[in-house]
Scaffold this active site. Structure first.
Site, PDB file in Angstrom:
ATOM      1  N   ASP A 129       0.864  -1.163   0.000  1.00 51.76           N
ATOM      2  CA  ASP A 129       0.000   0.000   0.000  1.00 51.76           C
ATOM      3  C   ASP A 129       0.912   1.228   0.000  1.00 51.76           C
ATOM      4  O   ASP A 129       2.029   1.154   0.493  1.00 51.76           O
ATOM      5  CB  ASP A 129      -0.848  -0.063   1.283  1.00 51.76           C
ATOM      6  CG  ASP A 129      -1.536   1.242   1.575  1.00 51.76           C
ATOM      7  OD1 ASP A 129      -2.279   1.716   0.711  1.00 51.76           O
ATOM      8  OD2 ASP A 129      -1.332   1.777   2.678  1.00 51.76           O
ATOM      9  N   ASP A 174      -2.158  -0.777   5.787  1.00 54.58           N
ATOM     10  CA  ASP A 174      -2.351  -0.160   7.094  1.00 54.58           C
ATOM     11  C   ASP A 174      -3.505  -0.774   7.877  1.00 54.58           C
ATOM     12  O   ASP A 174      -3.928  -0.258   8.894  1.00 54.58           O
ATOM     13  CB  ASP A 174      -2.439   1.358   7.020  1.00 54.58           C
ATOM     14  CG  ASP A 174      -3.308   1.830   5.864  1.00 54.58           C
ATOM     15  OD1 ASP A 174      -4.169   1.054   5.446  1.00 54.58           O
ATOM     16  OD2 ASP A 174      -3.093   2.960   5.397  1.00 54.58           O
ATOM     17  N   ASP A 209      -7.291  -1.303   4.039  1.00 54.21           N
ATOM     18  CA  ASP A 209      -6.721  -2.333   3.196  1.00 54.21           C
ATOM     19  C   ASP A 209      -7.201  -3.722   3.577  1.00 54.21           C
ATOM     20  O   ASP A 209      -6.722  -4.717   3.034  1.00 54.21           O
ATOM     21  CB  ASP A 209      -5.188  -2.292   3.275  1.00 54.21           C
ATOM     22  CG  ASP A 209      -4.634  -1.026   2.660  1.00 54.21           C
ATOM     23  OD1 ASP A 209      -5.191  -0.581   1.649  1.00 54.21           O
ATOM     24  OD2 ASP A 209      -3.666  -0.471   3.201  1.00 54.21           O
TER      25      ASP A 209
END
Ligand code: ADP
Ligand code: MG
Length: 609
Positions: free
Chosen positions: A306, A506, A510
């Site tokens: 991410d 995180d 996500d």
């Protein structure tokens, strides 16, 4: 130990020529003492329809005894009971290592009462909302928020990071971490049973109980293998006896074969290594939630990352605010601040900080809703206000008008752009610079050294900022403008194309992608229960370097397990024919067997360091 002493006495008496029945009696006593636990276990398992190693050993001891070979039976009972005890001991000790983290928590806390006095109370009496004093050099009793004072705190118990972290009013502190030079007043946010440290200990202990898939395969194999060994033993005795008429010789050989073929080392190879590895990782702030994820960490070939909050970190800053029409930059920040004060997103904090810095009064907002990976909206000044990525604004039917050009300009500069609109019309845009974490590039280089084939960045942000970050950290590919569900699809796609994927995110927006990946890793989870619970692997510290470290632990574990399995198999293959040909007697088979088990345990325990 008693069995061992009796065995020695029996052997000594035999040497000095004591009467056979006396020696036999002592050997029988030694056998019974040694076999006490495993023979009972064997019978219990048999009742449940399981033929296990304990039964193989019991049968071998009984057969030897009935043949009058009580010395051999006693040796077997003694040696095997030692190995059982050793197994138990190793297991307890490895699991105890993580539990001992709890000893870092003091037994009492200095509670600050309403009248300003402090009182030393047992930890169990400390409640959420209570304030307590942490003196310099003390350990912190439970999780909380600093209300007064400033200090540095060594959080290695939680995060595995030994560099102290600065704490001031408003910072989170965690149970079991150690306060350095300043005094702190902390307001408890968790009790002694549900603070972060207690949760870590609980999760790791639970994970150590969970079996990985190869461990389950091994267990299933042992379920079929042990009865087969027993059957083969019976056949050997029968065939040998019938062919030669030497029933005693062949029965003894069959008993030796049964012991030689028992899969002790094979069965323990995996669990001992996994328990040690999971405990070790836990103490480094890498929480692996079960053997299966440990296995997968050793196998992943692709890493998906991410961007916002994972690769970028620190504090994002507003670098530019532009307005169109009759609006002005302060008005743009004011409206955005109204919405963002209710959002948890790191970008939201930047917007609120910018508004506060310019002394813009932040208006109240109602009907707030957040769209993970896209933006947020609320009613401000009795008007619907949408704040988020340009793509999100368009999806919400916002007319970008002149703001579109501003967005292009800001994105060209590599910024993350947030469009602000009121009543369906874009009023301006905010450019936010999100700094890449210091260790990001080094971390990806480290991944390459671990033979990771593909590194991809998945982000909800715009293509230009995604490309800039990908280039800066050295990723192979980037996929911008993905919502939480798109990220999950992308992970599945990467998995189909390149094999096992570890997704690092995180933890909150996500979550779908973490669930879709072979292994979902959440970062910086200390203090965030949701992330800690949803991830397969949780990195307590906000430190990217823990990712390659976790992969390395997975890989090392895999290597050690393979060595152990190979060694156990070689021992079996070497021992069985020798036993069959009568090259050695029962005690030698048991001894070789127990030694190989010792080697396997010692090898597996290397993962504890
Ligand atoms: P990443 O996938 O890189 O972690 P996010 O999914 O958190 O990024 O966010 C993607 C994009 O969505 C951001 O770049 C931003 O434009 C927008 N966004 C998400 N949440 C917010 C918010 N609360 N305020 C403003 N913009 C937001
Ligand atoms: Mg993110």
């Amino acid at each position: 130990m008693v069995a061992g002493v009796l065995l020695a006495i029996g052997f000594g008496l035999g040497q000095v020529g004591a009467a056979d029945p006396v020696v036999a009696m002592i050997y029988i006593l030694a056998t019974v003492t040694g076999a006490r636990f495993f023979a009972v276990e064997a019978v219990e398992k048999l009742r449940r329809g399981l033929v296990d190693i304990e039964l193989l050993m019991t049968v071998a001891a009984v057969v030897s005894g009935l043949l009058g070979l009580w010395g051999e039976a006693a040796a077997l009972a003694f040696l095997y009971s030692i190995s059982e005890a050793l197994e138990e001991f190793t297991d307890e000790r490895t699991k105890g290592a993580i539990r001992s983290l709890m000893d870092l928590v003091p037994k009492t806390a200095l509670r600050l009462d309403a009248d300003g006095t402090t009182e030393e109370v047992p930890l169990e009496l400390l409640q959420i909302g209570d304030r307590f004093l942490v003196k310099p050099g003390d350990s912190i009793a439970t999780d909380g928020i600093v209300r007064d004072g400033a200090s540095a705190v060594d959080e290695s118990a939680i995060t595995g990071e030994s560099i102290p972290v600065e704490k001031t009013v408003g910072s989170m502190v965690f149970a079991g971490t150690s306060n350095a030079q300043g005094a702190l007043v902390v307001e408890a946010t968790a009790t002694t049973t549900d603070n972060t440290l207690a949760m870590i200990v609980h999760l790791v202990t639970e994970a150590q109980e969970k079996k990985g898939s190869s461990e389950l395969v091994m267990r299933r194999f042992a379920r079929v293998y042990s009865p087969a060994v027993l059957a083969v033993g019976g056949l050997i005795a029968l065939a040998g006896g019938l062919a030669t008429g030497l029933w005693g010789v062949w029965l003894a050989r069959a008993a030796t074969v049964v012991v030689a073929a028992a899969p002790c080392a094979l069965v323990i190879s995996i669990p001992v290594t996994y328990v040690a590895a999971i405990g070790n990782a836990g103490r480094k702030g890498i929480l692996i939630k079960g053997g299966i994820y440990l296995e997968e960490l050793g196998r992943v070939e692709t890493v998906a990352l991410d961007k916002t909050g994972t690769l970028t970190g620190g504090v994002p800053r507003v670098v530019d605010v532009a307005a169109v029409g009759d609006s002005n930059p302060d008005e743009v920040l004011r409206l955005a601040g109204g919405v963002e004060q209710l959002s948890e997103h790191p970008l939201a904090a930047a917007v609120v900080a910018a508004a506060t810095e310019r002394a813009i009064p932040i208006p109240a907002a109602t009907d707030f809703s957040s769209h993970p990976g896209a933006g947020a909206e609320a009613t401000v000044d009795a008007m619907p206000v949408v704040v988020g990525s340009p793509a999100f604004a368009r999806r919400r039917g916002v007319d970008l008008g002149e703001v579109a050009e501003i967005v292009d300009r800001m994105e060209d500069e590599g910024a993350t752009v947030v469009v602000v609109s009121g009543a369906g019309r874009a009023v301006g845009a905010i450019a936010i610079a999100d700094t890449i974490r210091a260790g990001a590039r080094a971390m990806i280089e480290e991944l390459r050294r671990l033979d990771i084939r593909r590194v991809a960045i998945l982000t909800g942000d715009n293509p230009r900022s995604a490309r800039a970050v990908a280039a800066a950290v050295g990723a192979d590919e980037y996929h911008p403008e993905l919502g939480p569900a798109d990220k999950a699809h992308k992970v599945a796609e990467l998995e189909a194309r390149y094999g096992h994927v570890v997704m690092v995110g995180d933890g909150v927006n996500d979550a779908p992608a973490l669930a879709a990946a072979t292994v979902g890793v959440a970062m910086g989870t200390a203090g965030s229960d949701v992330a800690l619970e949803t991830a397969d692997v949780a990195l307590m510290a906000d430190d990217l370097a823990k990712l390659p470290e976790g992969l390395r632990i997975g890989r090392r574990t895999r290597r050690i397990v393979q060595q152990n399995l190979a060694l156990s198999a070689v021992i079996l293959i070497a021992l069985v024919p020798g036993a069959l040909l009568g090259w050695f007697a029962l005690p030698v088979a048991v001894l070789a067997h127990e030694l190989s088990e010792l080697v396997v345990i010692a090898n597996g325990m290397r993962m504890a360091r």
